[in-house]
Design a protein around this motif. Structure first.
Motif, PDB file in Angstrom:
ATOM      1  N   THR A   1     -38.542   7.739  -8.823  1.00  0.00           N
ATOM      2  CA  THR A   1     -38.420   8.729  -7.755  1.00  0.00           C
ATOM      3  C   THR A   1     -39.804   9.170  -7.304  1.00  0.00           C
ATOM      4  OG1 THR A   1     -36.379   9.529  -8.748  1.00  0.00           O
ATOM      5  CG2 THR A   1     -37.407  10.958  -7.124  1.00  0.00           C
TER       6      THR A   1
ATOM      7  N   VAL B   1     -44.396  11.107   1.168  1.00  0.00           N
ATOM      8  CA  VAL B   1     -43.434  10.026   0.957  1.00  0.00           C
ATOM      9  C   VAL B   1     -42.459  10.421  -0.150  1.00  0.00           C
ATOM     10  CG1 VAL B   1     -43.164   7.676   0.080  1.00  0.00           C
ATOM     11  CG2 VAL B   1     -44.908   8.170   1.796  1.00  0.00           C
ATOM     12  N   SER B   2     -41.177  10.357   0.155  1.00  0.00           N
ATOM     13  CA  SER B   2     -40.144  10.623  -0.850  1.00  0.00           C
ATOM     14  C   SER B   2     -39.196   9.432  -0.899  1.00  0.00           C
ATOM     15  CB  SER B   2     -39.347  11.886  -0.485  1.00  0.00           C
ATOM     16  OG  SER B   2     -40.188  13.009  -0.528  1.00  0.00           O
ATOM     17  N   LEU B   3     -38.893   8.966  -2.099  1.00  0.00           N
ATOM     18  CA  LEU B   3     -38.059   7.766  -2.257  1.00  0.00           C
ATOM     19  C   LEU B   3     -37.288   7.815  -3.562  1.00  0.00           C
ATOM     20  CD1 LEU B   3     -40.426   4.731  -1.608  1.00  0.00           C
ATOM     21  CD2 LEU B   3     -38.507   5.432  -0.188  1.00  0.00           C
ATOM     22  N   ASP B   4     -36.166   7.126  -3.588  1.00  0.00           N
ATOM     23  CA  ASP B   4     -35.440   6.885  -4.832  1.00  0.00           C
ATOM     24  C   ASP B   4     -35.211   5.391  -4.942  1.00  0.00           C
ATOM     25  OD1 ASP B   4     -34.887   9.323  -6.150  1.00  0.00           O
ATOM     26  OD2 ASP B   4     -33.495   9.847  -4.528  1.00  0.00           O
ATOM     27  N   VAL B   5     -35.507   4.819  -6.086  1.00  0.00           N
ATOM     28  CA  VAL B   5     -35.182   3.415  -6.295  1.00  0.00           C
ATOM     29  C   VAL B   5     -34.191   3.355  -7.446  1.00  0.00           C
ATOM     30  CG1 VAL B   5     -36.103   1.092  -6.551  1.00  0.00           C
ATOM     31  CG2 VAL B   5     -37.583   2.915  -5.728  1.00  0.00           C
TER      32      VAL B   5
ATOM     33  N   LEU C   1     -36.662  -2.806  -3.771  1.00  0.00           N
ATOM     34  CA  LEU C   1     -37.059  -1.974  -2.643  1.00  0.00           C
ATOM     35  C   LEU C   1     -38.392  -2.461  -2.115  1.00  0.00           C
ATOM     36  CD1 LEU C   1     -36.108   0.911  -1.335  1.00  0.00           C
ATOM     37  CD2 LEU C   1     -38.290   1.598  -2.305  1.00  0.00           C
TER      38      LEU C   1
ATOM     39  N   LEU D   1     -41.683  -1.892   0.445  1.00  0.00           N
ATOM     40  CA  LEU D   1     -42.484  -1.076   1.347  1.00  0.00           C
ATOM     41  C   LEU D   1     -43.093  -2.010   2.377  1.00  0.00           C
ATOM     42  CD1 LEU D   1     -44.510   1.219  -1.104  1.00  0.00           C
ATOM     43  CD2 LEU D   1     -42.361   1.714   0.050  1.00  0.00           C
TER      44      LEU D   1
ATOM     45  N   ARG E   1     -33.340  -2.969   0.098  1.00  0.00           N
ATOM     46  CA  ARG E   1     -33.582  -1.863   1.003  1.00  0.00           C
ATOM     47  C   ARG E   1     -35.038  -1.920   1.435  1.00  0.00           C
ATOM     48  NH1 ARG E   1     -32.867   3.975  -0.201  1.00  0.00           N
ATOM     49  NH2 ARG E   1     -33.415   3.369  -2.322  1.00  0.00           N
TER      50      ARG E   1
ATOM     51  N   VAL F   1     -38.335   0.043   3.263  1.00  0.00           N
ATOM     52  CA  VAL F   1     -38.931   1.297   3.703  1.00  0.00           C
ATOM     53  C   VAL F   1     -40.043   0.926   4.672  1.00  0.00           C
ATOM     54  CG1 VAL F   1     -40.236   3.334   2.988  1.00  0.00           C
ATOM     55  CG2 VAL F   1     -38.446   2.405   1.508  1.00  0.00           C
TER      56      VAL F   1
ATOM     57  N   VAL G   1     -43.152   7.604   6.063  1.00  0.00           N
ATOM     58  CA  VAL G   1     -41.971   6.750   6.088  1.00  0.00           C
ATOM     59  C   VAL G   1     -41.354   6.847   7.472  1.00  0.00           C
ATOM     60  CG1 VAL G   1     -39.658   6.397   5.180  1.00  0.00           C
ATOM     61  CG2 VAL G   1     -41.519   6.980   3.634  1.00  0.00           C
TER      62      VAL G   1
ATOM     63  N   VAL H   1     -35.802   4.105   6.533  1.00  0.00           N
ATOM     64  CA  VAL H   1     -35.331   3.476   5.307  1.00  0.00           C
ATOM     65  C   VAL H   1     -33.961   2.901   5.579  1.00  0.00           C
ATOM     66  CG1 VAL H   1     -34.794   3.808   2.864  1.00  0.00           C
ATOM     67  CG2 VAL H   1     -36.517   5.243   3.957  1.00  0.00           C
TER      68      VAL H   1
END
Ligand SMILES: Nc1ncnc2c1ncn2[C@@H]1O[C@H](COP(=O)(O)OP(=O)(O)OP(=O)(O)O)[C@@H](O)[C@H]1O
Ligand SMILES: [Mg+2]
Lengths: 266, 350
Positions: free
Chosen positions: B9, B26-30, B36, B38, B207, B209, B216, B219
């Motif tokens: 995260t 930048v905020s992300l969940d993998v 994932l 970028l 996915r 990004v 970002v 997504v």
């Protein structure tokens, strides 16, 4: 066609120039070696007859042998010390930005620029003021100073050329910093360390100027001994001693070449 | 572990150098087992983000969580990440086997277990026969696989790949990335992958990004990113497309320029519409849809298809069509085309 001819001429000239340079480099040593085998009792070339008597004389001569021992001991210990001190300094210079870092680098490299005579004179005065003149310690410190810039320069270059992503990769593979240093950084710096060591050793072993300022009766180095000897006498013993030095140097280089390959050194 | 818990995260991650912002909130969940990607142009902060996850770059603010625990202030050698560097970063003084064993020694594998694991990894990447070689004696593709085996041997929670194909030639690249995708899916490892190649991102990732100047931009799944881009930047960065600025009237018809009219949706007002080139066809190749007269301004042969730039009464339209032997129209020719209205996508208003 025109180009082909030019190329050929240049290639031939190149070979000629290279040959000349090599001959010029090797010839003095060859002459010394040949002259040392003379039967006569003065240095001459070509030598008169053949004998190894001057080698027996050299090995029997206390002043030469003790000077050889002094020089070797001095060069070896000073090399070990200067490698650790110089590498530490190089690490600081290459890896960290600190206030006065460029001044620090200039000071470490300055003995390269200051004439050794000036350095010798200054050190002599400084050491006698400190009460260390005419001592082995004084000579030792003097040698460390003139060896240091070679080590710092070589090690800084080695460190800057070292790919730091290798260290990061090691860290990513769970190696803590000390382990990264021992397993990655240090092994990759071995060629630089050997180069630096050779430079440092040779600088100390062959130095005349500084040693004649700082030497005393108990601490005469081989180059100083040879220098003072030829002032009074011209017998072939110096040629024999020089040949011994050449042989030792050649063996050292050969061993290193076997260990790491000379092409990696310079 | 629950399938939908995030393995990695990123929360509001920022990185500022002197006066450039490399990464901007930048905020992300993998999630577990996800690939994932970028994706973004050079300098948009992809590598910086990856290095913050590995711990080589300290974030200016924000946090990184791996398997739920905050690692923002943890040293790189304590983090459960496995990185494959762009340059592979194989240790030149160690053999292939020693490279792979290095990490295992650091986490206390016994000698016998090391040998077994090294062998297992070499089998996985099909390099058993090269275990005694040094990195300098390997090809680029082989080096890449060793770097991968070295990272995977540690069984990390997250695998980090920084442009792993960029040093390979085009043909090898296409083959290796299919192989790599299959392998990563098979062992179900969570992967964060960086590239500036949109084709690579689309075929590789679960996915994508899309990043732009540290932020970002969108997504989504590869299909979402390609078919329904959220912004003009994404539309233009991913693949080729025609871009129309116009208005939608009360009947839901979109008008742009002098002659292009396409049925769209029922939200009247100004609109930006994109059309991917595969929705534009020579009139005879498409059964329905409005017909437009177009002048050819360029025609480039790509083998399986030709890419044409067309001028439809002052509006640039891009078309991909198959012309056997490249016998398509020449520059200046007038042709009739149809635009499939299904392919017209309205960009969300901002
Ligand atoms: N150590 C640094 N000091 C100052 N600026 C940096 C540093 N590292 C990166 N930057 C800047 O941060 C921005 C993002 O860099 P980053 O390397 O993350 O880009 P990238 O998306 O990986 O690009 P590329 O596709 O070219 O690899 C760039 O503008 C770069 O100039
Ligand atoms: Mg990058």
């Amino acid at each position: 066609m025109q180009n082909d001819i030019t190329d050929k001429v240049m290639a031939t000239l190149g070979v000629f120039v290279r040959a000349t340079v090599y001959v010029m480099l090797i010839l003095p040593a060859v002459i010394v070696v040949i002259a040392s085998l003379t039967q006569g009792d003065s240095l001459s070339f070509p030598p008169k007859g053949f004998s190894t008597q001057w080698y027996s004389n050299a090995f029997a001569s206390t002043p030469f042998m003790s000077a050889l021992w002094t020089s070797t001991k001095l060069a070896v210990t000073a090399t070990v010390i200067v490698l650790s001190v110089g590498s530490a300094a190089a690490f600081a210079i290459a890896r960290y930005r600190f206030i006065g870092s460029s001044l620090f680098q200039s000071i470490a490299l300055s003995p390269l620029i200051v004439p050794v005579v000036v350095l010798g004179l200054g050190l002599l005065q400084f050491l006698s003021w400190m009460g260390f003149s005419q001592s082995y310690l004084g000579l030792f410190v003097g040698h460390l100073i003139i060896m240091l810039p070679y080590v710092v320069r070589t090690m800084v270059t080695g460190l800057l050329l070292l790919d730091r992503t290798l260290e990061q990769a090691a860290m990513n593979l769970r190696a803590p910093p000390f382990r990264v240093f021992c397993r990655i950084t240090l092994p990759l710096l071995v060629p630089s360390l050997i180069t630096a060591g050779v430079f440092a050793f040779v600088t100390s072993f062959g130095n005349v100027t500084l040693s004649s300022f700082l030497a005393s009766s108990g601490t005469v180095t081989l180059p100083v001994q040879i220098f003072t000897y030829v002032e009074y006498s011209y017998d072939p013993i110096v040629a024999a001693v020089s040949t011994i030095v050449i042989a030792v140097t050649a063996v050292v280089i050969l061993v290193i070449e076997r260990a790491v390959g000379v092409d990696k050194l310079f | 572990m629950d399938k939908n818990t995030a393995v990695l995260t990123l929360k509001n991650l920022n990185k500022t150098y002197d006066n450039t912002t490399a990464v901007d909130s930048v905020s992300l969940d993998v999630v577990k087992g996800e690939l994932l990607c970028l994706l973004g142009p050079s300098g948009c902060g992809k590598t910086t983000t990856l290095r913050m996850v590995a711990g080589f770059v300290k974030p200016t603010s924000g946090s990184v969580l791996i398997q739920g625990s905050d690692v923002t202030n943890q040293a790189p050698y304590r983090r459960d990440t496995g990185m494959v560097f762009q340059s592979y970063a194989l240790f030149p003084h160690m053999t292939v086997a020693q490279n792979i064993a290095f990490g295992l020694q650091n986490i206390g594998f016994a000698a016998k277990a090391q040998t077994e694991r090294v062998h297992e990894m070499l089998q996985l990447v099909e390099l058993e026969h090269l275990s005694k070689r040094f990195p300098a004696e390997l090809s680029g593709g082989q080096q890449q696989r060793v770097a991968l085996a070295r990272a995977l041997a540690m069984n990390p929670a997250v695998l980090l790949l920084d442009e792993p194909f960029s040093n390979l030639d085009a043909q090898l690249r296409v083959r290796l990335r299919e192989d790599l995708r299959a392998l990563l899916k098979r062992i179900r490892i969570t992967t964060l992958f960086v590239t500036h190649d949109q084709e690579e991102a689309l075929m590789f990732a679960d996915r994508v990004v899309v990043m732009r100047s540290g932020r970002v931009e969108q997504v989504g799944s590869p299909a979402e990113i390609y078919e329904t881009p959220a912004t003009r930047f994404v539309a233009e960065f991913i693949g080729w497309c025609s871009l129309f600025e116009g208005v939608v009237d009360g009947q839901g018809v979109f008008t742009t320029g002098k002659s292009i009219r396409l049925p769209l949706d029922h939200k009247p007002g100004p609109a930006t519409v994109i059309v991917r080139p595969e929705y534009v066809k020579p009139a005879e190749a498409l059964g329905s849809g409005p017909v437009f007269e177009a002048r050819v301004t360029s025609n480039t042969y790509y083998g399986a298809l030709c890419r044409l730039r067309l001028d439809v009464s002052g509006q640039e339209v891009l078309m991909e069509a198959h012309y056997p032997y490249g016998h398509g129209p020449s520059i200046g020719d007038r042709i009739e085309i149809r635009i499939d209205p299904k392919g017209a996508r309205r960009l969300p208003a901002h």
